[in-house]
Design an enzyme around this catalytic site. Structure first.
Site, short mmCIF file in Angstrom:
data_model
loop_
_atom_site.label_atom_id
_atom_site.label_comp_id
_atom_site.label_asym_id
_atom_site.label_seq_id
_atom_site.Cartn_x
_atom_site.Cartn_y
_atom_site.Cartn_z
N LYS A 19 -18.82 -8.08 -3.42
CA LYS A 19 -17.94 -6.68 -2.78
C LYS A 19 -18.41 -5.59 -4.04
CE LYS A 19 -14.50 -5.62 -0.41
NZ LYS A 19 -14.10 -6.26 1.09
N1 LIG Z 1 -12.56 -2.54 7.07
C1 LIG Z 1 -12.84 -3.81 7.34
O1 LIG Z 1 -13.73 -4.28 8.19
C2 LIG Z 1 -12.12 -4.79 6.75
C3 LIG Z 1 -12.14 -6.21 6.66
C4 LIG Z 1 -11.70 -7.12 6.15
C5 LIG Z 1 -10.53 -6.84 5.54
N2 LIG Z 1 -10.09 -5.55 5.26
C6 LIG Z 1 -9.05 -5.21 4.35
O2 LIG Z 1 -8.21 -4.56 4.95
C7 LIG Z 1 -7.32 -3.72 4.04
C8 LIG Z 1 -7.34 -2.52 4.69
O3 LIG Z 1 -8.66 -1.86 4.86
P1 LIG Z 1 -9.34 -0.78 6.01
O4 LIG Z 1 -10.57 -0.88 6.03
O5 LIG Z 1 -8.22 -0.64 6.95
O6 LIG Z 1 -8.97 0.47 5.05
P2 LIG Z 1 -8.56 1.97 5.56
O7 LIG Z 1 -9.04 2.92 4.11
O8 LIG Z 1 -9.43 2.51 6.86
O9 LIG Z 1 -7.37 2.17 5.69
C9 LIG Z 1 -6.13 1.90 4.74
C10 LIG Z 1 -4.75 2.25 5.21
O10 LIG Z 1 -3.72 1.82 4.34
C11 LIG Z 1 -2.98 2.90 4.10
N3 LIG Z 1 -2.08 2.56 2.92
C12 LIG Z 1 -2.72 2.72 1.37
N4 LIG Z 1 -1.48 2.19 0.63
C13 LIG Z 1 -0.37 2.17 1.40
C14 LIG Z 1 1.00 1.65 1.23
N5 LIG Z 1 1.24 1.42 0.14
N6 LIG Z 1 1.73 1.57 2.16
C15 LIG Z 1 1.23 1.79 3.59
N7 LIG Z 1 0.02 2.14 3.82
C16 LIG Z 1 -1.02 2.30 2.84
C17 LIG Z 1 -3.69 3.95 4.04
O11 LIG Z 1 -2.97 5.37 4.18
C18 LIG Z 1 -4.48 3.65 5.26
O12 LIG Z 1 -3.85 4.15 6.63
C19 LIG Z 1 -7.86 -3.68 2.76
O13 LIG Z 1 -7.35 -4.98 2.01
C20 LIG Z 1 -9.30 -4.11 2.98
O14 LIG Z 1 -9.94 -5.09 1.88
C21 LIG Z 1 -10.72 -4.63 5.69
#
Ligand SMILES: NC(=O)c1ccc[n+]([C@@H]2O[C@H](COP(=O)([O-])OP(=O)(O)OC[C@H]3O[C@@H](n4cnc5c(N)ncnc54)[C@H](O)[C@@H]3O)[C@@H](O)[C@H]2O)c1
Length: 417
Positions: A105
């Site tokens: 990561k």
């Molecule tokens: N992008 C991927 O392919 C992927 C794959 C596996 C896991 N993840 C995990 O999924 C999670 C989200 O990733 P993402 O890529 O969607 O990120 P992103 O940046 O696209 O979206 C994150 C979202 O969470 C919201 N957010 C942040 N803090 C918050 C809170 N306290 N309450 C409510 N909403 C809140 C933000 O406003 C945003 O809408 C992370 O834990 C990431 O590690 C992402």
């Protein structure tokens, strides 16, 4: 995030899994620690002419089962222990769904909302330059995570390719389709969340159609999951992002909401008859069949686990549930699909993207979707079997399956030198 430490969380769950799964501990110390941690300082010229230096990391947890693999996070609270935990979860996740990758990561401590697009591009290129000796299609393959996306992957790809004097598409995944990305990658994590929900609901005699779902986070994972749930006739009754939440008992019009957000609208200003504004906590604790935390770590914790009113938790985010909350949910009979399985759709389709890049070939979207569902269905059957055999939660079963695979690979490979 207070005193919560996600790295302690992942190590403590690994310890429990070793005991419950009665796994030989001979090689365990190796997998508990990352193989390499790199800290970088990134000088970037701001549009004003000022020079700012950002801190960044790349933690390479394990490459026992294949090249290091894992996303890059841009966030103002990014720190080494968070990146270590996220890297370890990647190793476990790739082992759970049995794809030939290890785990890594990366992260930069920055609030990207405070940068212009040109500053973001310069920061990304400087970060790529700093970790360039570590990455490559058969070494370590970054991808998008929180606050990073296909555009940032395009800049990373270009920087790496420039430094190496050739087009190197396999160095990152989650790229735009026009730059050798895979069809279906952007929505893959959200799609995998929906597949996990479907598999769990079916196990308990339910269907996605008509099920009520609440989603925390409306970014790549939460936003795409919401759309796909909606298209599969589930009712998305509440969603939130960092600014707050909205709720509607008979289901939000997710297509219209997504379009509005895409055009720059604010979630909390969404106007739909019957929808009401609520807090982020209200979304987590609202009455629904499935709750999908899809934001950050430590969101379901000792303070709110007793207040949850769902039957199932499907972890779209990495590490959203603390060890203490896990125990509370288990005691309350709330069934949880763990992150290392439920959000694996992203890395599975990243694997497909990489396979297409290596073969210089391109698959259609339907093939990608079918293969994703196939891999997740097989993995789920193995987790259910382990959970029934060991009498443990699906999280514990996932860790047991992953650790067995990893430690067996370590054992037959033998220790260098
Ligand atoms: N992008 C991927 O392919 C992927 C794959 C596996 C896991 N993840 C995990 O999924 C999670 C989200 O990733 P993402 O890529 O969607 O990120 P992103 O940046 O696209 O979206 C994150 C979202 O969470 C919201 N957010 C942040 N803090 C918050 C809170 N306290 N309450 C409510 N909403 C809140 C933000 O406003 C945003 O809408 C992370 O834990 C990431 O590690 C992402």
């Amino acid at each position: 995030m207070g005193s919560y430490d996600p790295y302690e969380n992942v190590k403590s769950v690994m310890e429990q899994a070793m005991t419950i799964g009665k796994i030989d501990r001979a090689m365990f110390e190796i997998i508990k620690n990352p193989q390499r941690e790199t800290k970088v300082y990134l000088p970037v010229e701001m549009d004003s002419g000022e020079i700012r230096v950002f801190e960044g990391w790349r933690v390479q947890h394990s490459n026992i089962r294949g090249p290091f693999k894992g996303g890059v996070r841009y966030h103002q609270d990014c720190n080494l222990n968070e990146i270590r935990a996220l890297a370890a979860w990647m190793t476990l996740k790739c082992a759970v769904v049995n794809i030939p990758y290890g785990g890594a990561k990366g992260g930069v401590r920055v609030d990207p909302a405070t940068l212009s697009e040109r500053e973001l591009c310069r920061l990304t290129r400087r970060y790529t330059y700093a970790i360039e000796p570590l990455i490559g299609s058969d070494k370590d393959i970054p991808a998008p995570d929180v606050n990073t996306n296909a555009q940032i992957m395009a800049w990373m790809l270009d920087t790496y390719s420039m430094l190496n004097g050739r087009h190197c598409p396999g160095v990152v995944t989650g790229k735009p389709v026009e730059l050798s990305g895979s069809r279906g990658r952007t929505s893959a994590t959200g799609r995998g969340v929906v597949i996990s929900a479907k598999l769990i609901l079916e196990k308990y005699g339910r269907t996605l159609a008509g099920a009520t779902v609440a989603i925390q986070g409306f970014g790549n994972v939460g936003g795409n999951a919401a759309r796909i749930f909606h298209h599969q006739d589930a009712r998305v009754v509440a969603v939130s992002d960092i600014s707050g939440g909205i709720r509607k008992a008979d289901g939000l019009d997710i297509d219209a909401l997504s379009l509005y957000i895409e055009k720059g609208g604010k979630l909390t200003e969404w106007n739909e008859p019957g929808a009401e504004r609520v807090s982020c906590q209200d979304v987590l604790t609202c009455k629904c069949d499935a709750l999908v935390p899809a934001a950050l770590e430590n969101e379901i914790n000792e303070q709110n686990a007793d207040a949850l009113q769902c039957r199932f938790v499907i972890e779209g985010a990495n590490g959203p549930t603390t060890v203490e909350a896990d125990a509370i949910l288990e005691r309350r009979g709330i069934v949880l699909a763990p992150d290392v399985f439920a959000n694996s759709g992203g890395v599975i389709v990243s694997y497909f993207e990489w396979v297409q890049n290596v073969q210089e070939f391109s698959w259609d979207r339907d093939r990608v979707k079918l293969m994703l569902e196939d891999i997740m269905t097989q993995a789920f059957a193995i987790l259910m079997e382990e959970s029934e055999k060991s009498g443990c939660s699906l999280r514990m079963a996932a860790y047991i399956v992953a650790l067995r695979r990893l430690l067996y690979a370590e054992k037959i490979k033998g220790l260098f030198p």
